[in-house]
Design an enzyme around this catalytic site. Structure first.
Site, short mmCIF file in Angstrom:
data_model
loop_
_atom_site.label_atom_id
_atom_site.label_comp_id
_atom_site.label_asym_id
_atom_site.label_seq_id
_atom_site.Cartn_x
_atom_site.Cartn_y
_atom_site.Cartn_z
CG HIS A 1 -7.46 8.46 0.08
ND1 HIS A 1 -6.14 8.33 -0.32
CD2 HIS A 1 -7.94 7.20 0.17
CE1 HIS A 1 -5.84 7.06 -0.48
NE2 HIS A 1 -6.91 6.35 -0.18
CG ASP B 1 18.70 12.44 -9.76
OD1 ASP B 1 18.77 11.36 -10.37
OD2 ASP B 1 18.63 13.55 -10.33
CE LYS C 1 -4.07 6.79 2.63
NZ LYS C 1 -5.34 6.24 2.77
CG HIS D 1 -2.06 0.91 1.19
ND1 HIS D 1 -2.25 1.91 2.11
CD2 HIS D 1 -3.10 1.02 0.33
CE1 HIS D 1 -3.35 2.58 1.84
NE2 HIS D 1 -3.88 2.08 0.76
CE LYS E 1 -1.32 4.99 -1.51
NZ LYS E 1 -1.91 4.26 -0.39
CG ASP F 1 0.82 17.91 22.20
OD1 ASP F 1 -0.41 18.13 22.17
OD2 ASP F 1 1.34 17.11 22.99
#
Length: 477
Positions: A395, A227, A397, A220, A222, A402
């Site tokens: 979508h 470079d 996450k 899952h 991404k 704090d």
């Protein structure tokens, strides 16, 4: 003929009983949570055939067929100067109350802490994708990409064309894509990239009869590394819906761009995954050049998956929430917390911490949304503020804590991300980025409806029943 039929029937029954009994023994020896163990045993006993099929598809624990030893991982880390800047980071520039979290992630996930890292946060897919393509076009040595979903559409074709362009220029170009998440990636597109010199690997190809070992365990992550000095990670995949939205609304996501030493953490995860898929250990001094630039952000890149000894990202979430002093702001598209996360959120709210959770009011997976709603009542009862995002689908996450800590990555707050998926998250120790992520959350509140406990607990019985039924599937959603 009847005798033969009876013999075959007896053989089938014996084989079935043996398979069920052996499966139950395996479930017991896994020493999982007692409730989950009991549930699978009941499914195996009382749902003949169907129960066995479900267990083979979703119940069995993952065991890495080609384990990567700690020795090899250390070799990877040493080759890309993985620990070069770590000691300097810990000398005093990190808030004292975050040092225990850093040590936890170092031990559980072998995640080094990097200084000299510049971080930019994206919430708009079009802007992100434009910047990604521009950075890829500037590449002079290598491009390493790893995505759950790569699709053959306008966005996917632009990405494909750029990979092909750079491969034809002689750069090292590699792409790992998930075989399930990228089911809309056409074979012709794959062949076009391969012909141009792009090196591709499909993560856990589903091929009979081995698909039952792999269907439930997906990559899952991404990741995009350019470079060894530019890196991207977060919630955006490579498909039109991430840049253009959905028919029924906006696609709201969060992603980050890293420049500098922290990219070594991303490169390490990619190189390890490439080794796992190909059995080839790739090294080059240009994969992660350590710089002396002065940037304020400090970051740990944490990878976790079913092959890990510890649930590093989940443990990091728990510790960060438990360590909060003022607030915890969470955005997640699928809110299916395990017992540890649920208790941490509720305890924080009960102790007076400002805990807020933002989830979508409408989802791309209806069953997951209904299951998410089943966890809301206990949160509200504990004083957690729950908001439904209504301007399309959120979508993102992310967690802001704090004015000190920002967490952004691919991991949802659900069972699948913690137990079954290969995930990646950035733990960012920087006041500026934490405040920026908090401000993004507060801005999104303008498009939200807050749920009230007094109203939610009296919702129709039919809704409660549907949500409770959907909750049963939480571990596999």
């Amino acid at each position: 003929m009847e005798i033969v039929s009876e013999i075959l029937y007896i053989i089938f029954i014996v084989a079935y009983i043996y398979t069920v009994v052996s499966s139950i023994i395996v479930v017991l020896l896994e020493n999982k949570h007692p409730v989950r163990t009991t549930a699978w045993i009941l499914v195996l006993v009382f749902l003949p055939l169907i129960g066995l099929l479900l267990y083979f598809l979703f119940g069995r624990s993952f065991q890495r067929q080609r384990k990567i030893s700690k020795k090899i991982k250390r070799k990877i880390h040493s080759r890309i100067d993985y620990y070069a800047a770590e000691e300097k980071c810990l000398e005093g520039c990190i808030p004292e109350n975050q040092k225990r979290l850093i040590k936890l992630l170092r031990k559980s996930s072998d995640a080094a802490i990097f200084s000299n890292t510049e971080i930019e946060i994206y919430t708009d897919g079009k802007i992100l994708f434009k910047d990604m393509l521009e950075e890829m076009d500037k590449a002079t040595h290598n491009i390493h990409a790893e995505y759950y979903a790569v699709e053959t559409d306008e966005t996917g074709n632009l990405f494909k064309d750029m990979l092909i362009k750079k491969a034809q220029q002689g750069l090292e170009v590699r792409l790992i894509y998930d075989d399930v998440g990228s089911w809309r990636l056409k074979r012709s597109t794959i062949q076009e990239m391969q012909k141009a010199g792009v090196k591709l690997e499909s993560f856990f190809k589903l091929r009979f009869p081995y698909f039952t070992n792999k269907l439930n365990y997906r990559n899952h992550r991404k990741i995009l590394v350019i470079d060894g000095n530019i890196g991207f990670l977060g919630g955006f995949n490579i498909a039109d819906r991430y840049t253009k939205g959905l028919e029924w609304g906006n696609w709201r996501d969060t992603h980050i761009k890293l420049r500098g030493n922290g990219v070594a953490g991303l490169q390490s995860v990619f190189v390890t995954d490439w080794l796992y898929m190909t059995k080839k250990l790739i090294f080059d001094k240009n994969y992660s050049p350590i710089t002396n630039s002065e940037h304020n952000s400090h970051v740990q890149i944490v990878g976790s998956g079913p092959d890990s000894t510890w649930q590093g990202i989940m443990q990091g979430f728990c510790h960060a929430i438990q360590n909060a002093q003022k607030y915890v702001y969470v955005q997640t598209p699928y809110f299916l917390p395990n017992e540890s996360i649920g208790n941490a959120l509720e305890c924080a709210a009960l102790s007076g911490i400002d805990v807020r959770i933002m989830i979508p009011s409408r989802s791309d997976v209806r069953l997951s949304l209904e299951a998410s709603f089943s966890f809301v009542r206990s949160m509200l009862a504990a004083g957690v503020k729950v908001y439904l995002y209504q301007d399309g689908f959120i979508h993102a996450k992310s967690i802001a804590i704090d004015d000190e800590l920002a967490i952004i990555g691919s991991a949802n707050m659900d069972f699948r991300s913690f137990d079954q998926n290969f995930e990646i998250s950035a733990f960012i120790y920087d006041k500026g980025k934490s405040v920026e992520l908090k401000d993004i959350f507060l801005k999104d509140l303008k498009h939200c409806k807050r749920l009230q406990y007094s109203i939610w607990k009296h919702r129709p019985f039919s809704q409660k029943l549907i949500q409770s039924f959907a909750r049963l599937f939480s571990p596999i959603l």
